[in-house]
Design a protein around this motif. Structure first.
Motif, short mmCIF file in Angstrom:
data_model
loop_
_atom_site.label_atom_id
_atom_site.label_comp_id
_atom_site.label_asym_id
_atom_site.label_seq_id
_atom_site.Cartn_x
_atom_site.Cartn_y
_atom_site.Cartn_z
N CYS A 61 40.03 29.17 40.83
CA CYS A 61 40.78 29.18 39.57
C CYS A 61 41.90 30.21 39.57
CB CYS A 61 39.85 29.49 38.40
SG CYS A 61 38.69 28.18 38.05
N ASP A 62 41.73 31.28 40.31
CA ASP A 62 42.71 32.36 40.33
C ASP A 62 42.89 32.84 41.76
OD1 ASP A 62 44.48 34.30 39.58
OD2 ASP A 62 43.00 35.56 38.56
N ALA B 184 42.55 31.03 31.29
CA ALA B 184 41.39 30.93 30.41
C ALA B 184 40.16 30.53 31.22
CB ALA B 184 41.65 29.91 29.30
N VAL B 185 40.30 29.60 32.13
CA VAL B 185 39.18 29.17 32.95
C VAL B 185 38.70 30.31 33.84
CG1 VAL B 185 38.45 27.55 34.76
CG2 VAL B 185 39.90 26.75 32.89
N GLY B 186 39.63 31.05 34.43
CA GLY B 186 39.27 32.19 35.26
C GLY B 186 38.52 33.25 34.48
N VAL C 176 31.56 32.66 42.03
CA VAL C 176 32.53 33.44 42.80
C VAL C 176 33.54 32.51 43.45
CG1 VAL C 176 32.80 34.86 44.89
CG2 VAL C 176 31.05 35.43 43.21
N ILE C 177 33.05 31.42 44.05
CA ILE C 177 33.95 30.44 44.67
C ILE C 177 34.87 29.82 43.62
CG2 ILE C 177 34.07 28.28 45.98
CD1 ILE C 177 33.03 30.73 47.58
#
Length: 134
Positions: free
Chosen positions: A24-25, A87-89, A18-19
């Motif tokens: 990331c977003d 993409a990471v998010g 979650v963190i």
């Protein structure tokens, strides 16, 4: 490894994800617009945190609260409309869903499900342990 320890690791992993998802977003936390979506977002956050605490203490009422917070999160996603994500998010979101599914499987379908107790029993155990140690 004991199943209650595995549950603790899964909840810690979900918290970290979650963190990471917020990092990331950062716009994701501010995305809900309107009173209904904001109230739903707050309810999801509060419900999830309370469910995590209850699950770590093996409180039976935390199980439906956790499932309910996931269901409310799905509704929040549906009502939020189209969103852009990195993409990471997106990977972090998928990992959160996988970990959430593993938590639900642990608390409902593993042998751990028999160890959950009512809130009164959990509080009673905590009080008696505090009285013995103090």
């Amino acid at each position: 490894m004991r199943q209650d320890k595995i549950l603790g690791v899964l909840i810690l992993a979900e918290f970290i994800l979650v963190i990471l998802g917020i990092a990331c977003d950062p716009g994701a936390a501010a995305r809900p617009s309107g009173t209904l979506l904001t109230a739903l977002w707050v309810a999801v956050v509060v419900g999830t945190v309370l469910a995590w605490i209850g699950l770590l203490n093996l409180v039976r009422a935390a199980r439906p609260l956790y499932v309910g917070s996931w269901a409310a999160y799905f509704v929040l996603i549906l009502l939020s409309g189209p969103v852009e994500s990195t993409a990471v998010g997106y990977v972090v979101q998928m990992l959160m869903a996988l970990v959430g599914g593993a938590v639900i499987a642990m608390v409902y379908f593993s042998e751990l499900r028999t160890r959950f107790r009512t809130l009164a029993e959990a509080v009673g155990v905590t009080r008696s342990a505090a009285l013995r140690s103090g």
